[in-house]
Write a protein that holds these residues in place. Structure first.
Motif, PDB file in Angstrom:
ATOM      1  N   SER A 242      26.747  -1.571 -62.572  1.00  0.00           N
ATOM      2  CA  SER A 242      26.679  -2.338 -62.048  1.00  0.00           C
ATOM      3  C   SER A 242      27.878  -2.328 -60.574  1.00  0.00           C
ATOM      4  O   SER A 242      28.075  -1.859 -60.079  1.00  0.00           O
ATOM      5  CB  SER A 242      27.354  -3.440 -62.827  1.00  0.00           C
ATOM      6  OG  SER A 242      26.638  -4.796 -62.197  1.00  0.00           O
ATOM      7  N   THR A 243      27.872  -3.818 -60.040  1.00  0.00           N
ATOM      8  CA  THR A 243      29.195  -4.131 -59.251  1.00  0.00           C
ATOM      9  C   THR A 243      29.119  -5.471 -58.682  1.00  0.00           C
ATOM     10  O   THR A 243      28.444  -6.170 -59.028  1.00  0.00           O
ATOM     11  CB  THR A 243      28.232  -2.664 -57.537  1.00  0.00           C
ATOM     12  OG1 THR A 243      28.735  -3.606 -56.182  1.00  0.00           O
ATOM     13  CG2 THR A 243      26.402  -3.968 -57.787  1.00  0.00           C
ATOM     14  N   VAL A 244      30.427  -5.394 -57.428  1.00  0.00           N
ATOM     15  CA  VAL A 244      30.471  -6.409 -57.601  1.00  0.00           C
ATOM     16  C   VAL A 244      29.612  -6.642 -55.553  1.00  0.00           C
ATOM     17  O   VAL A 244      30.347  -8.031 -55.314  1.00  0.00           O
ATOM     18  CB  VAL A 244      32.055  -6.645 -57.161  1.00  0.00           C
ATOM     19  CG1 VAL A 244      33.199  -6.807 -58.498  1.00  0.00           C
ATOM     20  CG2 VAL A 244      32.641  -5.198 -56.107  1.00  0.00           C
ATOM     21  N   SER A 245      28.938  -5.859 -55.132  1.00  0.00           N
ATOM     22  CA  SER A 245      28.040  -6.389 -54.205  1.00  0.00           C
ATOM     23  C   SER A 245      27.342  -7.639 -54.188  1.00  0.00           C
ATOM     24  O   SER A 245      27.357  -8.569 -52.944  1.00  0.00           O
ATOM     25  CB  SER A 245      27.578  -4.940 -53.993  1.00  0.00           C
ATOM     26  OG  SER A 245      28.422  -4.057 -53.512  1.00  0.00           O
ATOM     27  N   LYS A 246      26.940  -7.503 -55.182  1.00  0.00           N
ATOM     28  CA  LYS A 246      26.194  -8.754 -55.077  1.00  0.00           C
ATOM     29  C   LYS A 246      26.727 -10.266 -55.542  1.00  0.00           C
ATOM     30  O   LYS A 246      27.070 -11.892 -55.267  1.00  0.00           O
ATOM     31  CB  LYS A 246      24.816  -9.503 -56.171  1.00  0.00           C
ATOM     32  CG  LYS A 246      23.691  -7.966 -55.973  1.00  0.00           C
ATOM     33  CD  LYS A 246      23.633  -7.461 -54.342  1.00  0.00           C
ATOM     34  CE  LYS A 246      22.867  -6.464 -54.121  1.00  0.00           C
ATOM     35  NZ  LYS A 246      23.031  -5.261 -53.925  1.00  0.00           N
ATOM     36  N   ILE A 247      27.856 -10.234 -56.417  1.00  0.00           N
ATOM     37  CA  ILE A 247      28.889 -10.890 -57.185  1.00  0.00           C
ATOM     38  C   ILE A 247      29.948 -11.503 -56.406  1.00  0.00           C
ATOM     39  O   ILE A 247      31.041 -12.435 -57.161  1.00  0.00           O
ATOM     40  CB  ILE A 247      28.814 -11.398 -58.824  1.00  0.00           C
ATOM     41  CG1 ILE A 247      30.028  -9.784 -58.976  1.00  0.00           C
ATOM     42  CG2 ILE A 247      27.679 -11.145 -59.296  1.00  0.00           C
ATOM     43  CD1 ILE A 247      29.447  -9.541 -60.434  1.00  0.00           C
ATOM     44  N   LEU A 248      30.224 -11.041 -56.145  1.00  0.00           N
ATOM     45  CA  LEU A 248      31.265 -10.872 -54.566  1.00  0.00           C
ATOM     46  C   LEU A 248      31.455 -10.703 -52.969  1.00  0.00           C
ATOM     47  O   LEU A 248      31.571 -11.333 -53.162  1.00  0.00           O
ATOM     48  CB  LEU A 248      32.878 -10.091 -55.264  1.00  0.00           C
ATOM     49  CG  LEU A 248      34.693 -10.534 -55.069  1.00  0.00           C
ATOM     50  CD1 LEU A 248      34.907 -12.136 -55.604  1.00  0.00           C
ATOM     51  CD2 LEU A 248      35.043  -9.626 -55.952  1.00  0.00           C
ATOM     52  N   ALA A 249      31.186  -9.259 -53.139  1.00  0.00           N
ATOM     53  CA  ALA A 249      31.285  -9.147 -52.175  1.00  0.00           C
ATOM     54  C   ALA A 249      30.761  -7.121 -51.238  1.00  0.00           C
ATOM     55  O   ALA A 249      31.215  -6.425 -52.072  1.00  0.00           O
ATOM     56  CB  ALA A 249      32.503  -8.944 -50.929  1.00  0.00           C
ATOM     57  N   PRO A 250      29.432  -7.056 -50.597  1.00  0.00           N
ATOM     58  CA  PRO A 250      28.877  -5.379 -51.454  1.00  0.00           C
ATOM     59  C   PRO A 250      29.954  -4.966 -49.956  1.00  0.00           C
ATOM     60  O   PRO A 250      30.395  -3.787 -50.571  1.00  0.00           O
ATOM     61  CB  PRO A 250      28.453  -5.616 -50.199  1.00  0.00           C
ATOM     62  CG  PRO A 250      27.662  -7.117 -49.460  1.00  0.00           C
ATOM     63  CD  PRO A 250      28.913  -8.004 -50.095  1.00  0.00           C
ATOM     64  N   GLY A 251      30.734  -5.669 -49.310  1.00  0.00           N
ATOM     65  CA  GLY A 251      31.648  -4.755 -47.993  1.00  0.00           C
ATOM     66  C   GLY A 251      33.245  -4.011 -49.134  1.00  0.00           C
ATOM     67  O   GLY A 251      34.304  -3.300 -48.219  1.00  0.00           O
ATOM     68  N   LEU A 252      33.746  -4.252 -50.127  1.00  0.00           N
ATOM     69  CA  LEU A 252      34.411  -3.782 -51.012  1.00  0.00           C
ATOM     70  C   LEU A 252      34.126  -2.865 -51.096  1.00  0.00           C
ATOM     71  O   LEU A 252      35.227  -1.372 -51.880  1.00  0.00           O
ATOM     72  CB  LEU A 252      34.855  -4.259 -51.885  1.00  0.00           C
ATOM     73  CG  LEU A 252      35.569  -5.965 -51.761  1.00  0.00           C
ATOM     74  CD1 LEU A 252      35.737  -6.737 -52.758  1.00  0.00           C
ATOM     75  CD2 LEU A 252      37.001  -5.824 -50.681  1.00  0.00           C
ATOM     76  N   ARG A 253      32.782  -2.496 -51.827  1.00  0.00           N
ATOM     77  CA  ARG A 253      32.184  -1.594 -52.108  1.00  0.00           C
ATOM     78  C   ARG A 253      33.077  -0.451 -53.381  1.00  0.00           C
ATOM     79  O   ARG A 253      33.479   0.759 -53.579  1.00  0.00           O
ATOM     80  CB  ARG A 253      32.205  -0.082 -51.178  1.00  0.00           C
ATOM     81  CG  ARG A 253      31.873   0.564 -50.203  1.00  0.00           C
ATOM     82  CD  ARG A 253      30.312  -0.445 -49.707  1.00  0.00           C
ATOM     83  NE  ARG A 253      29.390   0.371 -50.696  1.00  0.00           N
ATOM     84  CZ  ARG A 253      28.779   0.502 -51.185  1.00  0.00           C
ATOM     85  NH1 ARG A 253      28.979  -0.973 -51.505  1.00  0.00           N
ATOM     86  NH2 ARG A 253      27.204   0.593 -51.677  1.00  0.00           N
TER      87      ARG A 253
END
Lengths: 405, 405
Positions: A242-253
């Motif tokens: 999973s990823t924080v791209s959708k639940i926080l910010a995709p620019g953090l990668r």
């Protein structure tokens, strides 16, 4: 002049620029065109002030570590936070030792592909499935076998038939790749019995499962079961990503893999050659965003925000689309997938005309398919435009469908 | 139980955990051991306050973009800043269009390897060369050919002989990989005539050059020529790569490639499968750190800071080391490389004893070599410990050299 082509690897030679991507890149500058193509989060949702404060504080308080090289697997702080977060939010019990932080989900896909796949190995996916996943598997030389979906996602009855047949033919299946909840591009969600069936098949035929889950952390219908397959994984076969791209910010990668214990070390060793480690600062930011509750609070806000957009799209589809269109009704995520049952209707061929004449853009569906089918399909995203624009976009798509073929 | 080994790719199977890395990982917890192994920047140099302010401001002012997905090649802002910065600081004339931002230099290496190398292709490097570069080329199946160094870096006379021979045998050389300034691990710097000779050879035999340059932005002797090979590149053959890891902060993971025009697009397409793009926020931070002059100011401060450490190490070597030690005297970077001319002296075998008995650690040199030589060599780093600890560390290494074999 030098013939530069002679310098390229077989991988580089096999990768072609996508004509569709080129067309879609152009429309960003065309204000008269409504794009339902994108699929990126609405930046209005980004928790700027909170993230700005966290970023500053992490550098001031933990700069010696946050600005320094760090462990390939990810800093312990974020792996421990993710371990708690996965248990509380998704019912996944995973030790921090078996979490690997990646530079977004895309690196998780590439890492899994490089660690598990040799040319000719079979990967089973939904048909259609996420373009960039298919690409990551293909550049490793994998052979993709797609399983038909219905409105509830992958048809696991067909999955079992296919696996049985391939195994009987002596084929080497490495893993089943699935996005069980709010699938990209299909917008489908598998019910619990299918998830359980899928893991039973993996157990029976000794397969790994790669579960890609960017979307289940917020959904638009609280009664729907969005439990991960990993929660049913009694034999430690599921690589959950999973990823924080959708639940926080995709620019953090920042993404992660919750890995079977026996795979963790190899994934870590392969990642070391890819980027040494993911950005330390970004890991500190994510650890603090989880610890402080920001991620959970934020995910709760996303549900009603994107639900309005989903509702706008489905309502407009019901109002404007003709009878000959099959579409999915997502409980989460950003996408509706559409098949147009009309002789010769080719969304790839029509894209240019859709943009120029109908002033609307979508992603043609064929490239999401593993078998060259889906020329009559398209992916429609409701994540970025406001509801009234979504409605007008769907009205334009409806005109295209009615008038062209 | 499942035989997990059957799931691994040939790449994963070929990667073994490094025994030396394991030993060196342990010493971090041993306060009684002086480590000259590391090679990471001294965190005292990190410009925390400035970076904290920049990070906060970038999120507040540019959050819509800084927290969002972005272009695979890198955001235009940072590519334009890098274009100016490379011209002013290194005399490299490169258009923003031909700069590709990477997730640290390691990704640049992996990206170049995947875009250019097929199994069996030859890569020519210095012997010794940077471990993680050799690894990135090896996992693509490349065959490494090392060129002997002297105190002025790669012996380009031997390079020409080797290239000529390989070409006459019909071998496929893809590129020459070099770290011309303050080499890792050797600490050597090539004089201008060697750099020019190297590019002449590349031109004559139609080769690409991969120039890795993390260190030349600050040196300890202002009179030394540290111009990049890229500045002599009239035929657009040099892929010049660098990073902010040494001149700002490695935890940001921002590197770049200044690419020949004809290679840029393929590099971009391959990178897309690796991580979509490097972290957007970190790119905004780096763009602002260059624009505001922070990077240039900071690099100037690093010269006297690390010069004291370099001086401490060289002085101690001259004082304590016996006659039978060959060592380099770096004008920049973090490393001194040492060959001990003593029958049977094996730095790999002695590492455990060095730690336990002499309370000092180094990196054994053999794994930096392409041909299995260098068992009698070691890399000593002066970047992390304070000068007085460096001196004591060298005294202990001297004891080891005198007493053991």
């Amino acid at each position: 002049m030098t013939a530069y082509d002679n310098f390229f690897s077989s991988i580089a030679k096999s990768i072609k620029a996508s004509e569709i991507r080129e067309i879609l890149a152009i429309i960003r500058e065309r204000k008269d065109v409504i794009s339902l193509a994108g699929g990126i989060p609405d930046p209005k949702t980004f928790p700027r002030e909170e993230l700005a404060e966290i970023a500053k504080r992490m550098i001031i308080e933990y700069g010696d570590q946050a600005l320094q090289y760090s462990e390939t697997k990810g800093i312990l702080e974020v792996r421990e936070m993710l371990s708690h977060f996965l248990l509380e939010s998704r019912g996944i019990s995973i030790d921090a030792e078996n979490i690997i932080v990646t530079t977004g989900s895309q690196q998780a896909l590439d890492l899994v592909a490089r660690t598990l796949l040799d040319p000719g190995d079979i990967v089973i996916t939904e048909n259609p499935s996420y373009l960039a996943s298919l690409g990551a598997f293909k550049i490793r030389g994998a052979q993709l076998v797609g399983i038909k979906i219905d409105k509830h996602g992958m048809r696991t009855d067909l999955l079992e038939e296919t696996v049985k047949k391939l195994v009987s033919e002596g084929k080497k299946i490495k893993f089943i790749y699935t996005i069980p909840v709010s699938q990209n591009p299909a917008g489908t969600t598998m019910p619990p019995d299918r998830k359980k069936h899928l893991i039973e098949i993996a157990n029976k035929y000794n397969l790994l499962v790669v579960e890609d889950d960017p979307y289940s952390y917020f959904v638009y219908d609280e009664t729907v079961d969005v439990s991960p397959i990993k929660a049913y994984d009694s034999e430690d076969r599921v690589l959950y990503m999973s990823t924080v791209s959708k639940i926080l910010a995709p620019g953090l990668r920042i993404g992660w893999i919750a890995s079977p214990e026996k795979l963790t070390r190899k994934l870590e060793l392969v990642k070391q050659y890819m980027d040494l480690h993911s950005p330390t600062l970004n890991q500190f930011i994510v650890a603090e965003a989880i610890r402080s509750g920001l991620v959970t609070r934020h995910a709760h806000k996303l549900s009603p925000f994107y639900k309005r957009k989903r509702d706008a799209m489905i309502k407009a589809i019901k109002e404007y689309f003709p009878e000959n269109v099959w579409y999915t009704e997502p409980v989460g995520g950003f996408f509706v997938f559409v098949y147009v049952n009309k002789e010769g209707f080719d969304t790839g061929r029509l894209l240019r005309k859709a943009i120029d004449k109908y002033k609307v853009a979508y992603v043609p569906g064929q490239s999401f398919h593993t078998d060259g089918s889906g020329a009559n399909s398209m992916r429609l995203s409701f994540s970025y435009p406001p509801p009234e624009i979504i409605e007008e976009g769907i009205r334009r798509i409806a005109e295209l469908i009615k008038n062209e073929n």
